[in-house]
Design an enzyme around this catalytic site. Structure first.
Site, PDB file in Angstrom:
ATOM      1  N   GLU A 150      -2.986   4.210  -0.716  1.00 11.11           N
ATOM      2  CA  GLU A 150      -3.232   4.064   0.309  1.00 11.11           C
ATOM      3  C   GLU A 150      -2.868   4.420   1.609  1.00 11.11           C
ATOM      4  OE1 GLU A 150      -5.959   2.842   3.392  1.00 11.11           O
ATOM      5  OE2 GLU A 150      -4.079   1.635   3.084  1.00 11.11           O
ATOM      6  N   ASP A 190      -0.379   0.177  -3.683  1.00 11.58           N
ATOM      7  CA  ASP A 190       1.303   0.548  -2.940  1.00 11.58           C
ATOM      8  C   ASP A 190       1.603  -0.444  -1.779  1.00 11.58           C
ATOM      9  OD1 ASP A 190      -0.629   1.766  -1.240  1.00 11.58           O
ATOM     10  OD2 ASP A 190       0.235   3.238  -0.776  1.00 11.58           O
TER      11      ASP A 190
HETATM   12 ZN   LIG Z   1      -2.255  -1.532   5.237  1.00  5.61          ZN
HETATM   13 ZN   LIG Z   2      -4.467  -1.881   2.945  1.00  4.82          ZN
END
Ligand SMILES: [Zn+2]
Ligand SMILES: [Zn+2]
Length: 375
Positions: free
Chosen positions: A127, A69
């Site tokens: 994440e 991401d």
């Molecule tokens: Zn980051």
């Molecule tokens: Zn990262």
């Protein structure tokens, strides 16, 4: 594979996608895995992708994980392959993590006859939040995994430096909100009010003692107030003030102690100012704890490659922590700072850049770790 990986990386960099929206990215990942002779599973935790390289001989299963991401940031690097999506940018290097793991997967597939065991590749969403690791685990990605490895390229480590340490290396990243309810009124008649701004000021000052007075000097913790809202005019004492922030800790006992202390401090201190205080805690990623055995694989690989090796821990959070709660593993850092000092910016900065010369080093580190695990 380096040129191919850099080409994939630049394509992903031009088309960043936010957490759980990595549809283009995960389609590219699955397509490349299929072209490499693998059979990817798609749509795990919305956009997650997994695949397995099964060695011809039996042995343990090692998971290698990449995150996919990007962040809601307007890119200002001026790079030829800069983001083409307004307000979105790969400002943490996850584009490189994804591309590096794809290149590693293709090499591993060619090594199948000599592999004693299985390498499980995990491409995870979100994440940066709200977190893709936990939902992927709930969908069973760890069911047959014995060890896990993850890599983060790092912009404030010189290119090619490896940092790894056993034990806690990234912090539990929790958040909190405080609501203070006072009694509003005319600013010229403060004695007829209960001022939540003064209570908030006193409380934020008192909170500075949580780390300095309540936490062992041999432990690490951070309490930061990062937002505050209250008031509407120069001549009005407001009715309420709210503020929020983050708590970072390595030890679960420290985390629990700080939260307990805040639950006590907020209402009692606010009460002493004639106001009512409420403390709301919301749990974030847990602390990331490295296991010594896979740490040795990484350190050994760095030594074989003659790369500088150091220990590193940061108060940043990482949802790789969830995998490492379930299976022994290691999360390590590979320096990828640009050569020119004026081009070095922290992660999540609009001018954030990484040096692509880290690409072959990252693949070789992964491959050497696979060799140590599936020997
Ligand atoms: Zn980051
Ligand atoms: Zn990262």
């Amino acid at each position: 594979m380096t040129d191919t990986v850099i080409e994939i990386r630049r394509d992903l960099h031009r088309h960043p996608e936010l957490g759980f929206q990595e549809f283009r990215t995960s389609a590219k990942v699955a397509e490349f895995l299929r072209q490499s002779g693998l059979e990817p599973t798609e749509g795990i935790a919305v956009t997650g992708v997994t695949a397995e390289v099964r060695g011809d001989q039996p042995g343990p299963t090692l998971m290698l994980r990449a995150d996919m991401d990007a962040l809601p940031i307007e890119e200002e690097t001026g790079l030829e392959f800069a983001s083409q999506e307004p307000g979105k940018m790969h400002a943490c290097g996850h584009d490189l993590h994804t591309a590096i793991l794809l290149g590693t997967a293709r090499i591993l597939q060619a090594m199948k006859p000599s592999l004693k065991g299985t390498v499980k590749l995990i491409f995870q969403p979100a994440e940066e939040g709200p977190g893709g690791a936990d939902p992927m685990i709930k969908e069973g990605v760890l069911s047959n995994v014995d060890y896990a490895l993850g890599l983060h390229l790092w912009s404030d480590l010189p290119c090619g430096h490896v940092a790894i340490s056993p034990g806690p290396v990234m912090a539990a990243a929790d958040t909190f909100r405080v609501k203070i309810h006072g009694k509003g009124g005319h600013a010229a008649y403060p004695h007829e009010s209960a001022d939540p701004i003064v209570a908030a000021a006193a409380l934020i000052t008192a909170m500075q003692t949580l780390v300095s007075r309540n936490t062992s000097p041999f432990d690490s913790a951070v309490v930061s107030v990062t937002q505050i809202q209250g008031g509407s005019a120069d001549n009005i004492i407001p009715e309420r003030v709210e503020f929020s922030g983050t708590i970072r800790t390595f030890q679960p006992s420290t985390r629990a102690a700080l939260v307990k202390r805040l639950h006590e401090m907020v209402p009692s201190l606010c009460q002493s100012y004639g106001t009512e205080g409420e403390f709301q805690f919301s749990e974030g990623y847990p602390a990331l704890i490295n296991d010594p055995v896979p740490c040795r694989w990484v350190a050994q690989a760095a030594e074989q490659m003659k790369l500088p090796l150091s220990a590193q821990a940061t108060m940043g959070g990482e949802d790789m922590a969830y995998y490492l709660q379930k299976v022994p593993g290691a999360f390590f850092f590979l320096g990828a700072a640009p050569d020119q000092a004026e081009r070095v910016f922290p992660h999540h900065h609009p001018k954030f850049e990484l040096d692509e010369r880290a690409v072959p080093l990252a693949m070789e580190l992964f491959l050497r770790c696979v060799e140590s695990c599936l020997k």
